[in-house]
Write an enzyme that holds these catalytic residues in place. Structure first.
Site, PDB file in Angstrom:
ATOM      1  N   CYS A 186      -2.148 -33.031  98.433  1.00 16.69           N
ATOM      2  CA  CYS A 186      -2.606 -33.027  97.041  1.00 16.69           C
ATOM      3  C   CYS A 186      -1.539 -33.664  96.155  1.00 16.69           C
ATOM      4  CB  CYS A 186      -2.887 -31.602  96.578  1.00 16.69           C
ATOM      5  SG  CYS A 186      -3.484 -31.515  94.861  1.00 16.69           S
TER       6      CYS A 186
ATOM      7  N   CYS B 280       1.251 -29.055  91.148  1.00 11.97           N
ATOM      8  CA  CYS B 280       1.362 -27.707  90.574  1.00 11.97           C
ATOM      9  C   CYS B 280       2.555 -26.992  91.216  1.00 11.97           C
ATOM     10  CB  CYS B 280       0.070 -26.933  90.801  1.00 11.97           C
ATOM     11  SG  CYS B 280      -1.366 -27.678  89.983  1.00 11.97           S
TER      12      CYS B 280
ATOM     13  N   CYS C 280       2.188 -24.209  94.111  1.00  5.97           N
ATOM     14  CA  CYS C 280       1.200 -24.444  95.164  1.00  5.97           C
ATOM     15  C   CYS C 280       1.825 -25.063  96.402  1.00  5.97           C
ATOM     16  CB  CYS C 280       0.098 -25.361  94.619  1.00  5.97           C
ATOM     17  SG  CYS C 280      -1.228 -25.659  95.790  1.00  5.97           S
TER      18      CYS C 280
ATOM     19  N   GLU D 283      -7.457 -28.376 106.431  1.00  3.60           N
ATOM     20  CA  GLU D 283      -7.776 -26.978 106.692  1.00  3.60           C
ATOM     21  C   GLU D 283      -9.160 -26.630 106.171  1.00  3.60           C
ATOM     22  OE1 GLU D 283      -4.655 -24.762 104.884  1.00  3.60           O
ATOM     23  OE2 GLU D 283      -3.098 -25.685 106.109  1.00  3.60           O
TER      24      GLU D 283
ATOM     25  N   CYS E  21      -4.084 -22.439 100.675  1.00  2.00           N
ATOM     26  CA  CYS E  21      -4.236 -23.859 100.978  1.00  2.00           C
ATOM     27  C   CYS E  21      -3.005 -24.499 101.605  1.00  2.00           C
ATOM     28  CB  CYS E  21      -4.582 -24.614  99.688  1.00  2.00           C
ATOM     29  SG  CYS E  21      -6.117 -24.089  98.944  1.00  2.00           S
TER      30      CYS E  21
ATOM     31  N   CYS F 229     -14.573 -22.592 102.643  1.00  2.00           N
ATOM     32  CA  CYS F 229     -13.756 -23.333 101.694  1.00  2.00           C
ATOM     33  C   CYS F 229     -13.289 -24.602 102.385  1.00  2.00           C
ATOM     34  CB  CYS F 229     -12.567 -22.475 101.252  1.00  2.00           C
ATOM     35  SG  CYS F 229     -11.460 -23.299 100.078  1.00  2.00           S
TER      36      CYS F 229
END
Length: 346
Positions: free
Chosen positions: A111, A115, A118, A91, A335, A104
Site C-alpha cells: 500500500c 498511514c 499500519c 492476503e 492487513c 476481506c
C-alpha cells in the site's frame, strides 16, 4: 506464444475471445471457472478432450497458489497468503459469524498511502491487482468454504491497498461478481473502505451501485489526522466529510467511519468529544477498532477503560458507535503481516 488467462473475463469478453467456438461454450467455461471453481481445463469434462487440449495450448484459468494458511484458535478466522505467477503475494481473510461468512480481500500488493500505524505500508507497494486476481481471492474463499457447507455472504474490500487507487479494476470485479454466472453477490453485501481519496468517492457515486462506503477517519482534527495519515494533507476533513455526506444523500446508505483507537494518541474523552462534534447530524455510524499493535510501529493498544469510555461518550452524545471484535488476533489477521513475514524470509 504466451498463454492468456481467461479468469476475470466477463461472459461477453469470453464470447469475443473464443469467437471461433459456439457461444454456449463460453457460458460453459464461465460457469466452470466462477461457479464450480475449475482450476484447469481438465476439470471441464463437458468439453471434449481435444477441445480441452486445444484451449490449454492458448489459455489458462486461475493462477494463484496458497503459500500459507493460518487458522485462529477459535476456528472463526482463516487467513491465506496467495501468490500469483509473477511472485506477488496478497492476503485474503475468511471471517465466520453466526449470521454468515464474510471475506476481506486485498486490492493492491502493498500500500502506498503511508498511514503511520499500519503494517501495509512497511514494505514496498508493488502493483495493483487485476479484476481477475481480486475475483480469484473471492472464488478461492468460496471453494474453500464449500467444505464447511458455507458460502461467501459478505465482502469487505478492506485488506491491503487503497481501492480508490485501483478503481476501474475494483468496479469491474464487483460487476462481474454480481453476475449470476459468477456468485451473483448483491452489491448491498459489499463494503468498500477508503482512507480518504475524495475523487474516488465521487466516482463511486457515479457508478450507482448500492455498496456500503467505509471511510478510515482515525482522527477528529486535521492536525492529528495529517500527523498519522498523509492523505489528509491532500484531502482534509472538510472535503472528506462532505464527500461522505454526498455519498449518503445520493445512495441513501449510511456511511461507516472507521476509527482505530491508538493508545494515548486519539483515544481520550476530548478526542471523543471532537469526533462527536464533527459527525453530529450526519447519516453515519462509527466503528471503533482497538489497535492491533505492529512491532515496527511506535503505537500502543488503548486500555480497556479508554475503549469503553470512548464508546460510551459517543453513544450518549448522539453518535451510533460499535466496537469491532478482534477476530484472528492470534494469527495476525491485520492487513499485510503475513506477506511481510514471507518477504522477510526471502
Amino acid at each position: 506464444m504466451e498463454k492468456k488467462n481467461l479468469f476475470g473475463m466477463t461472459l461477453p469478453e469470453l464470447e469475443t475471445e473464443l469467437s471461433d467456438l459456439p457461444k454456449f461454450r463460453a457460458k460453459q467455461i464461465a460457469g466452470r471457472m466462477y461457479r464450480q471453481g475449475a482450476t484447469s481445463f481438465d476439470d471441464m469434462t463437458e468439453l471434449s478432450k481435444n477441445l480441452r487440449e486445444d484451449l490449454a495450448k492458448k489459455y489458462f484459468v486461475r493462477s494463484a497458489e496458497v503459500v500459507r494458511q493460518l487458522d485462529s484458535s477459535d476456528g472463526l478466522t482463516t487467513k491465506f497468503l496467495l501468490k500469483f505467477p509473477d511472485g506477488a503475494a496478497v492476503e485474503t481473510v475468511i471471517m465466520r459469524h453466526d449470521y454468515g461468512t464474510g471475506i476481506c480481500i486485498s486490492v493492491q500488493v502493498g500500500c502506498p498511502m503511508g498511514c503511520k500505524f499500519c503494517a501495509s505500508t512497511l514494505k514496498n507497494s508493488e502493483r495493483n491487482l487485476t479484476a481477475g486476481e481480486m475475483l480469484e481471492e473471492i472464488i478461492f474463499a468460496e471453494n474453500f468454504l464449500h467444505r464447511e457447507n458455507r458460502k461467501v455472504d459478505t465482502l469487505v474490500i478492506m485488506g491491503t491497498g487503497e481501492p480508490m487507487l485501483n478503481f476501474d479494476n475494483v468496479i469491474k470485479m464487483l460487476r462481474l461478481l454480481h453476475e449470476e454466472y459468477t456468485l451473483g453477490l448483491s452489491y448491498r453485501k459489499v463494503t468498500i473502505s477508503t482512507c480518504g481519496i475524495v475523487p474516488g468517492i465521487y466516482k463511486l457515486i457515479e457508478e450507482k451501485i448500492p455498496v456500503t462506503l467505509s471511510i478510515s477517519l482515525h482522527a477528529p482534527t486535521d492536525k492529528l489526522r495529517s500527523e498519522i495519515m498523509p492523505v489528509n494533507s491532500i484531502f482534509d476533513l472538510t472535503q472528506l466529510l462532505k464527500a461522505g455526506d454526498d455519498y449518503a444523500e445520493e445512495t441513501g446508505r449510511r456511511v461507516t467511519y472507521e476509527y482505530i483507537l491508538l493508545g494515548g494518541v486519539n483515544d481520550t474523552e476530548e478526542h471523543a468529544r471532537q469526533l462527536a462534534k464533527i459527525l453530529s447530524g450526519r447519516l453515519a455510524n462509527v466503528n471503533l477498532i482497538p489497535l492491533n499493535p505492529v512491532d515496527e510501529r511506535n503505537f500502543q493498544k488503548p486500555t480497556h477503560n479508554a475503549i469503553q469510555k470512548f464508546f460510551h461518550f459517543l453513544n450518549t452524545h448522539g453518535i451510533n458507535a460499535t466496537i469491532r471484535k478482534e477476530p484472528g488476533a492470534d494469527i495476525d489477521a491485520a492487513c499485510d503481516r503475513l506477506r511481510r513475514k514471507n518477504l522477510e524470509k526471502k
